[in-house]
Scaffold this active site. Sequence first.
Site, PDB file in Angstrom:
ATOM      1  N   TYR A  80     -11.977   3.496   7.854  1.00  0.00           N
ATOM      2  CA  TYR A  80     -12.002   4.799   7.189  1.00  0.00           C
ATOM      3  C   TYR A  80     -13.244   5.643   7.499  1.00  0.00           C
ATOM      4  O   TYR A  80     -13.128   6.862   7.660  1.00  0.00           O
ATOM      5  CB  TYR A  80     -11.825   4.618   5.678  1.00  0.00           C
ATOM      6  CG  TYR A  80     -10.385   4.419   5.284  1.00  0.00           C
ATOM      7  CD1 TYR A  80      -9.587   5.486   4.899  1.00  0.00           C
ATOM      8  CD2 TYR A  80      -9.799   3.145   5.317  1.00  0.00           C
ATOM      9  CE1 TYR A  80      -8.263   5.309   4.546  1.00  0.00           C
ATOM     10  CE2 TYR A  80      -8.478   2.955   4.971  1.00  0.00           C
ATOM     11  CZ  TYR A  80      -7.707   4.036   4.595  1.00  0.00           C
ATOM     12  OH  TYR A  80      -6.383   3.856   4.258  1.00  0.00           O
ATOM     13  N   GLU A  88      -3.500  -0.396  -0.323  1.00  0.00           N
ATOM     14  CA  GLU A  88      -3.374  -1.283   0.830  1.00  0.00           C
ATOM     15  C   GLU A  88      -3.861  -2.691   0.509  1.00  0.00           C
ATOM     16  O   GLU A  88      -3.275  -3.682   0.963  1.00  0.00           O
ATOM     17  CB  GLU A  88      -4.124  -0.683   2.024  1.00  0.00           C
ATOM     18  CG  GLU A  88      -3.413   0.543   2.597  1.00  0.00           C
ATOM     19  CD  GLU A  88      -4.335   1.497   3.336  1.00  0.00           C
ATOM     20  OE1 GLU A  88      -5.448   1.075   3.726  1.00  0.00           O
ATOM     21  OE2 GLU A  88      -3.941   2.668   3.526  1.00  0.00           O
TER      22      GLU A  88
END
Length: 393
Positions: free
Chosen positions: A101, A143
């Site tokens: 990310y 997730e």
Amino acid sequence: MSTSADRSLTPDIIAIIKATIPALEAHGVAITSEMYRRLLADPTIAEMFDPTHQSTGMQPRALAMAVLAYAKNIDNLGVLGGAVERIAQKHVSLEIQPEHYPHVATALLDAISVVLGDAATPEILDAWGRAYWALADILIGREHQLYDSSAHTEGGWTGWRAFRIARATAECATVTSLELEPVDGKPVISAVPGQYLGVDLDIPGHGRTRRNYSITSSPNRTGYRISVRHVQNGVVSGWLNSNACVGTELLLSPPAGNFVLPEKIEGPLGFICAGIGITPMIGMLETLAGPDITTPVQVVQVAHSTETAPFAARLAELSHNTAGRIQVVTRLTSEDGHPTAAWVAEQLPDGVSAYLCGPTGFMRDMVQGLPGAGVPANRLRYETFGPDTGVTD
């Protein structure tokens, strides 16, 4: 510029994000194209993406639309729940991890700065940094839940697991089904019909790449079947449609995806597919053919020709085995042209809940046209292959 520690969406931050909507509408694709150019300079990240989606502009456009939707709804993120779930499911199939990310954050904010120039003030960059990490936290949390569920499901695993391509069977002139067996010989997760697999493979002369393929086998504990359409000049699809792939190993992530049957089925079901769009549906239809199920099912299959209609023989068999409870209507575009939403609606029973899958143009016509033809939007569920370029826009 905001850091990963700055995640609060205060009223001032929300106001700044909403003020950037006109800029996103005008320059969104330019921003996401620049973002991907920077991101994909890293070979380890580039292998997670299908280069075709980049060369055609599908991926940048899809992300630009997603970013714009996020900006428009940043004060009401609940309406984006479905989109967030689809993204999270796709991320886990490709084994996206929290450490990925920050790379995306840097590429996105740098792209905003480059494309907007002086208009990208420190306040705007800070606001978008906070907005990015607010959404990233939601995705990372979801997730984590999905990874944990796969790890603790019977036959489950974490990360990539080695499988062998055991057999290849032609479904039609352009589609081959591949039987995948675990190298370790141990049981696998019994996938929910409609789910897909993340596939990591090393193609001779091409290198590593990742793709998603729908599971076309019935739920079982021994292995999976995927079915791949041969795309002209497609390196990956061409190799998977050749005998050369049989016997080789590839890596799979656990089954993912939420384009599945509801736990409780009420009323008749319709399955509307074009081309390879049949693949997420075939497992559902196998399940619905069970002896204890009485639900009426209507299948509308659209294909160019009889030679390119995947699973046509199996659909006919399912219809025969259920004494017509599963009915199939086939439309060949080479003979009858492309169907309209009105024509499709005529093939469906009243009160139907419809599942759709196929090329973007077909999906857009159906999703936008069926409500006006008598199939309410809240009774439509659809799956897109590759980037979601917005079939409802």
